[in-house]
Write an enzyme that holds these catalytic residues in place. Sequence first.
Site, mmCIF file in Angstrom:
data_model
loop_
_atom_site.group_PDB
_atom_site.id
_atom_site.type_symbol
_atom_site.label_atom_id
_atom_site.label_comp_id
_atom_site.label_asym_id
_atom_site.label_seq_id
_atom_site.Cartn_x
_atom_site.Cartn_y
_atom_site.Cartn_z
ATOM 1 N N ASP A 51 6.734 13.849 -5.833
ATOM 2 C CA ASP A 51 6.486 12.906 -4.713
ATOM 3 C C ASP A 51 7.674 13.375 -3.598
ATOM 4 O OD1 ASP A 51 6.040 10.920 -2.986
ATOM 5 O OD2 ASP A 51 5.546 9.346 -4.273
ATOM 6 N N ASP B 118 2.005 14.811 0.103
ATOM 7 C CA ASP B 118 3.357 14.821 -0.480
ATOM 8 C C ASP B 118 3.216 14.476 -1.835
ATOM 9 O OD1 ASP B 118 3.081 12.052 -0.599
ATOM 10 O OD2 ASP B 118 5.426 12.027 -0.162
ATOM 11 N N GLU B 119 2.232 14.501 -2.546
ATOM 12 C CA GLU B 119 2.349 13.940 -4.107
ATOM 13 C C GLU B 119 0.914 14.743 -5.010
ATOM 14 O OE1 GLU B 119 1.409 9.798 -3.837
ATOM 15 O OE2 GLU B 119 1.407 9.682 -6.050
HETATM 16 N N1 DCP Z 1 1.655 7.024 4.603
HETATM 17 C C1 DCP Z 1 1.029 6.382 5.676
HETATM 18 N N2 DCP Z 1 0.739 5.049 5.554
HETATM 19 C C2 DCP Z 1 1.016 4.457 4.528
HETATM 20 C C3 DCP Z 1 1.909 5.148 3.360
HETATM 21 C C4 DCP Z 1 2.127 6.445 3.458
HETATM 22 O O1 DCP Z 1 0.749 6.973 6.658
HETATM 23 N N3 DCP Z 1 0.915 2.959 4.386
HETATM 24 C C5 DCP Z 1 2.089 8.548 4.862
HETATM 25 C C6 DCP Z 1 3.454 8.582 5.324
HETATM 26 C C7 DCP Z 1 4.242 9.000 4.131
HETATM 27 C C8 DCP Z 1 3.198 9.676 3.477
HETATM 28 O O2 DCP Z 1 1.977 9.101 3.572
HETATM 29 O O3 DCP Z 1 5.294 9.785 4.522
HETATM 30 C C9 DCP Z 1 3.481 9.837 1.779
HETATM 31 O O4 DCP Z 1 3.479 8.705 1.330
HETATM 32 P P1 DCP Z 1 4.500 7.853 0.006
HETATM 33 O O5 DCP Z 1 3.981 6.523 -0.079
HETATM 34 O O6 DCP Z 1 4.926 8.935 -0.798
HETATM 35 O O7 DCP Z 1 5.861 7.581 1.057
HETATM 36 P P2 DCP Z 1 7.092 8.508 1.534
HETATM 37 O O8 DCP Z 1 7.020 9.970 1.014
HETATM 38 O O9 DCP Z 1 7.048 8.423 2.931
HETATM 39 O O10 DCP Z 1 8.423 7.677 0.800
HETATM 40 P P3 DCP Z 1 8.601 7.802 -0.749
HETATM 41 O O11 DCP Z 1 10.149 8.329 -0.485
HETATM 42 O O12 DCP Z 1 8.828 6.430 -1.035
HETATM 43 O O13 DCP Z 1 7.878 8.727 -1.335
HETATM 44 MG MG MG Z 2 6.575 10.362 -1.029
#
Ligand code: DCP
Ligand code: MG
Length: 363
Positions: A15, A110-111
């Site tokens: 992730d 991203d996962e």
């Molecule tokens: N995303 C979005 N709206 C949301 C949640 C996520 O647009 N409510 C998008 C933006 C993030 C991406 O999806 O960058 C990946 O979601 P993650 O939950 O993996 O969050 P992040 O990668 O940003 O942060 P983390 O470091 O917690 O994984």
């Molecule tokens: Mg993420």
Amino acid sequence: MDREFNVDRKIIHCDCDCFYAAVEMRDNPALRGIPLAVGGRADQRGVVATCNYEARAFGVHSAMSTARALALCPDLVVVSGSMEKYREVSARIMAIYADYTRVIEPLSLDEAYLDVTGTERCQGSATRMAEEIRRRVFDEVGIRVSAGVAPNKFLAKIASDWNKPDGLFVLRPEQVEAFVQALTVKKLHGVGAKTAEKLEHMGVHNCADLREQGAAVLISRFGRFGQRLWELAWGQDDRPVRTSRERKSVSVEHTYSQDLPDLEACLEQLPSLLESLAGRYGRLSRPADIAGAVVKLKFHDFSQTTVEQATRVQAALAPDIVLYERLVREAFGRGCRPVRLLGVGYRLNEHSDSAQPDQLALF
Ligand code: DCP
Ligand code: MG
């Protein structure tokens, strides 16, 4: 054959850290080291898609309104994102994963889950593979990935979150038992604030407490989810890593703490549900054509109905609210009783990769 069946699997869950924000920081050094969010403008009622860890220290998080985020963190820099770019970066990262196994299940851009059980690279060590993957993604793509290694998907996902950001956490089979017993129920998939509170009232804090309740009690309290809780409490999760995850639908649903009394109340909920749906659709790991619109409705007596209509939308700018209103009317008309759950979704075309991602106005 039996031996084969009992072999521990080696699953890696990867992730990326603050993915969209990480891409923006990679491409513009001026955005590094300061609180940064990717999202819509405050004066357009925009929301935060994600933010970097500097911004998280102020309490900013995904799905929060940009206006609120700026109130918490006045120096927050907000940039609009580019889904096209994130898709491209995602594809490059997934290509690195593909050097380790063909059994990859992307969950979003991203996962992903990787089943590396049979992989011979790194002398078969999943830990070393995860280390190598993390290093390569940073060296070759410039993005930090957190990873979890465990014998199943449920634990691998918890593990990738354990040492986030820029972390690796490995759960060997012999460590699973102690880890799971001490694991707080809040980490279990499906346990939100409400369920956690209910469990708290029952004196259940961790998985050891859950086990003490016994399966029968959990099932009587939580229905089918109780059965799942019981399995998770023992660290069990047999779900395979599904390679060709041809998504057939994407949907969002909400169970209301108070039943929606009538049709009007249901229609009032539509805009926010459709907004979530658009967000979820935009984050699919692969673009997919929309073949239909679906509305699901559960009445207060738990009877349930679904209405679907085919549409020929190629890529949704925004869900067609008039169409969904019609579907909600039809669904409600089948019961004319208070509603406890409302869901909206898209039926997706199975073999499509033709949608234009840049037509998605996410921000
Ligand atoms: N995303 C979005 N709206 C949301 C949640 C996520 O647009 N409510 C998008 C933006 C993030 C991406 O999806 O960058 C990946 O979601 P993650 O939950 O993996 O969050 P992040 O990668 O940003 O942060 P983390 O470091 O917690 O994984
Ligand atoms: Mg993420």
